[in-house]
Design an enzyme around this catalytic site. Structure first.
Site, short mmCIF file in Angstrom:
data_model
loop_
_atom_site.label_atom_id
_atom_site.label_comp_id
_atom_site.label_asym_id
_atom_site.label_seq_id
_atom_site.Cartn_x
_atom_site.Cartn_y
_atom_site.Cartn_z
N HIS A 1 15.64 -15.29 32.16
CA HIS A 1 16.19 -16.61 32.53
C HIS A 1 15.96 -17.58 31.38
O HIS A 1 14.94 -17.51 30.69
CB HIS A 1 15.51 -17.11 33.82
N GLU B 1 24.83 -17.69 32.47
CA GLU B 1 24.31 -19.01 32.83
C GLU B 1 24.33 -19.92 31.60
O GLU B 1 23.36 -19.93 30.82
CB GLU B 1 22.87 -18.89 33.34
P1 PGA Z 1 20.96 -24.46 39.21
O1 PGA Z 1 20.09 -23.27 38.53
O2 PGA Z 1 21.79 -23.83 40.30
O3 PGA Z 1 19.92 -25.41 39.75
O4 PGA Z 1 21.79 -25.06 38.14
C1 PGA Z 1 20.69 -22.03 38.25
C2 PGA Z 1 19.69 -21.10 37.63
O5 PGA Z 1 18.81 -21.55 36.88
O6 PGA Z 1 19.74 -19.88 37.89
#
Ligand code: PGA
Length: 241
Positions: A96, A165
């Protein structure tokens, strides 16, 4: 066909008591959720057992937010595959952007963690994505492609989920446009040896944009932070139209 996976990442939030309260409201809201949608919750390590105990008979799967590459050893503060398997964990988020940014995670350690997950039949969710500066400099494709190539060296293409992401969209409310997320996810898929890998979008997914995101042909699910914390919001995401 890639399977559809809607996952909640609680990050550093919710005590065991709060996790139980969440489930009491969330689970009944899944009664009419189509059976081909897979639902996943990734609580903190300390809440895994409490969540596992409150899921029997439920379709919700349990995920961890990280996994160490060794099974045991002198690695203060880490948690390993055998420890997670004992708690019925079947997925683990790996790489992540918050781990990369704040805890020194590199593509190499991400690769080791992916291998450890697969060794224990835990499905890793590999997160990739560019910063705002990289996007503005036109480097999105190159950055994501390099992250994938380094992370996936020696990894089995089966038993893998990828989450695109874009870092500038995480926790900011600034969602990547659905068509653009679809385009980048199409490029990610083209780089994978297995076309059936589930590829999620993550970054400010919320009740107001989930339907459009999930309508995109390349997007097979969502990895959700903020909007997974409130049971009714997360239920709305799982029950996208
Ligand atoms: P968020 O986070 O939905 O708060 O933008 C997504 C993530 O970090 O997986």
């Amino acid at each position: 066909m890639p399977k559809t996976l809607i996952a909640g990442n609680w990050k550093l939030q919710k005590t065991q008591a709060e996790a139980k309260e969440f489930l009491a409201e969330f689970l009944p809201a899944l009664e009419n959720t189509p059976s081909d949608r897979h639902v996943l919750l990734c609580p903190t390590f300390t809440s895994l057992a409490a969540v596992a105990q409150n899921l029997p008979g439920s379709r919700v799967r349990l995920g961890a937010q990280n996994i160490h590459w060794e099974d045991s050893g002198a690695y203060t503060g880490e948690v390993s595959g055998p420890m997670l398997v004992e708690l019925c964990v079947s997925y683990a988020i790996v790489g992540h952007s918050e781990r990369r940014q704040y805890f020194g995670e590199t593509d190499e350690t991400v690769n080791w963690r992916l291998k450890a997950a697969q060794r224990h039949q835990i499905t890793p969710i590999l997160c990739v994505g560019e910063t705002k500066a990289q996007r503005d400099a036109g480097q999105t494709e190159a950055v994501v492609s390099a992250q994938l190539e380094r992370a996936l060296a020696g990894i089995e293409p089966q038993n893998l989920v990828v989450a695109y992401e874009p870092i500038w969209a995480i926790g900011t409310g600034d969602t990547c446009e659905a068509a653009e997320a679809n385009r980048v996810i199409g490029l990610i898929r083209a780089q994978l040896p297995d076309q059936d890998v589930t590829i999620q979008y993550g970054g400010s997914v919320k009740p107001s944009n989930v339907d459009e995101i999930m309508a995109q042909p390349e997007i097979n699910g969502a990895l959700v932070g903020g909007a997974s914390l409130a049971p009714q919001d997360f239920a709305r995401l799982v029950n996208y139209q």
